[in-house]
Scaffold this active site. Sequence first.
Site, short mmCIF file in Angstrom:
data_model
loop_
_atom_site.label_atom_id
_atom_site.label_comp_id
_atom_site.label_asym_id
_atom_site.label_seq_id
_atom_site.Cartn_x
_atom_site.Cartn_y
_atom_site.Cartn_z
N LEU A 1 0.83 -1.20 0.00
CA LEU A 1 0.00 0.00 0.00
C LEU A 1 0.87 1.26 0.00
O LEU A 1 0.72 2.14 -0.84
CB LEU A 1 -0.94 0.00 1.22
CG LEU A 1 -1.80 1.24 1.43
CD1 LEU A 1 -2.80 1.41 0.29
CD2 LEU A 1 -2.54 1.16 2.77
N GLU B 1 3.66 4.09 -0.42
CA GLU B 1 4.53 4.51 -1.51
C GLU B 1 5.53 5.53 -1.01
O GLU B 1 5.35 6.10 0.09
CB GLU B 1 3.70 5.10 -2.65
CG GLU B 1 2.76 4.09 -3.27
CD GLU B 1 2.01 4.61 -4.49
OE1 GLU B 1 1.24 3.81 -5.08
OE2 GLU B 1 2.18 5.80 -4.84
N GLY C 1 -4.64 -6.24 10.71
CA GLY C 1 -3.21 -6.02 10.83
C GLY C 1 -2.86 -5.20 12.05
O GLY C 1 -1.85 -5.44 12.72
N GLY D 1 19.74 -1.69 33.84
CA GLY D 1 20.90 -0.82 33.88
C GLY D 1 21.76 -0.98 32.63
O GLY D 1 21.25 -1.22 31.53
N GLY D 2 23.06 -0.90 32.80
CA GLY D 2 23.97 -1.01 31.66
C GLY D 2 23.86 -2.33 30.93
O GLY D 2 24.07 -2.40 29.71
N GLU E 1 1.26 0.00 9.89
CA GLU E 1 -0.19 -0.28 9.91
C GLU E 1 -0.99 0.97 10.26
O GLU E 1 -2.09 0.90 10.82
CB GLU E 1 -0.53 -1.41 10.90
CG GLU E 1 0.30 -2.67 10.78
CD GLU E 1 0.00 -3.49 9.54
OE1 GLU E 1 -0.36 -2.90 8.52
OE2 GLU E 1 0.15 -4.71 9.60
#
Length: 380
Positions: free
Chosen positions: A125, A127, A241, A339-340, A363
């Site tokens: 759908l 473009e 969807g 954390g890290g 969607e």
Amino acid sequence: MTQFDLTDDQLQIQEMARKFTADAITPNAAEWDEKHIFPRDTIREAAELGFGSIYVSEESGGIGLGRLEAALIMEAMAYGCPSTSAFISIHNMASWMIDRFGSAEVKQKYLPSMITMERMGSYCLTEPSSGSDAAALKTKAVLDGDHYVVSGSKAFISGGGENEVYVTMVRTGEEGPKGISCLVIDRGMKGVSFGAQEKKLGWHSQPTAQVNFDEVRVPVANRVGGEGEGFRIAMMGLDGGRLNIGACSLGGAQRCLDEAVKYTKERKQFGTPIADFQATQFTLADMETELQASRYLLYVAAAKVTANASDKTRFAAMAKRLATDTGSSVVDRALQLHGGYGYLQDYPIERFWRDLRVHSILEGTNQIMRVIVSRDMLRQ
């Protein structure tokens, strides 16, 4: 116990999807992401369970389930890999559109191989110049005898370059939604080509590319629905969807919440598990509350889409917006609690953080979801 419980059949479907995920998806998902592997064989294994034709009718060879069952399957698979689950969702959207609106001829031509996922389907759908304003699409199909001659391009297509079947919205008439029709286009048709694979933040386990049509001759028999019905068909496909992509966010977020609970019970700071800190407990409680609220709204919306309720599109939009925003927020907080370590690829959190980010865009963006909801409210 109550009307909000899943039925025994739904619980069995959910458990089957969870087992498949635990066995075939979760152990491999990190490698698929790191090495950008498209797990075609695993996806076809999912099709053996019926997951390539979840709401294709039994008459056409599918398993003919409702949208809630589909959401349960997508949520379960996204617990292992949202990218792979979302890819299977998009294939299901394409196959459903052919089954629901296609002629007997086009169904016979495509569905048997799509149900097994021997051939995989894309939904085309968007473009390069029309995203949220989908009705402004420019890809043109000019009638020439018993063929349409198609020229134009589609952008951000999941499966682009890899999939065999492209369910494509084209302009056969006037500007706006009434001039749009739906055609099934084969990868092998002369004039079909693809751009380079997109380099994405996440969704590394599935291919994404631009699809180009250069005077591609497509039989009129490959039209799905009547001329001018394509936009309506496309929007109906998006209701389902949106539910599925919301479900993918729920599954990914649930995985990260589970990981966060486990980690905070094991990780010690100042001599005590960080799960014992009230700040951690409040964060976990909010994550759980928001995730459950999103889940139940999505399940209600799924039931409405299955029942073809008059407010199904509004509920699908609300559920998609809430589930995808909440999913990203839950994963972000799970990363923070790690954390890290949450920032490292040694743990799965950062992968889910990347994968779920796009769900609020595709969607229909979450801003467009708000437009859909508010317009429906103001019509009343």
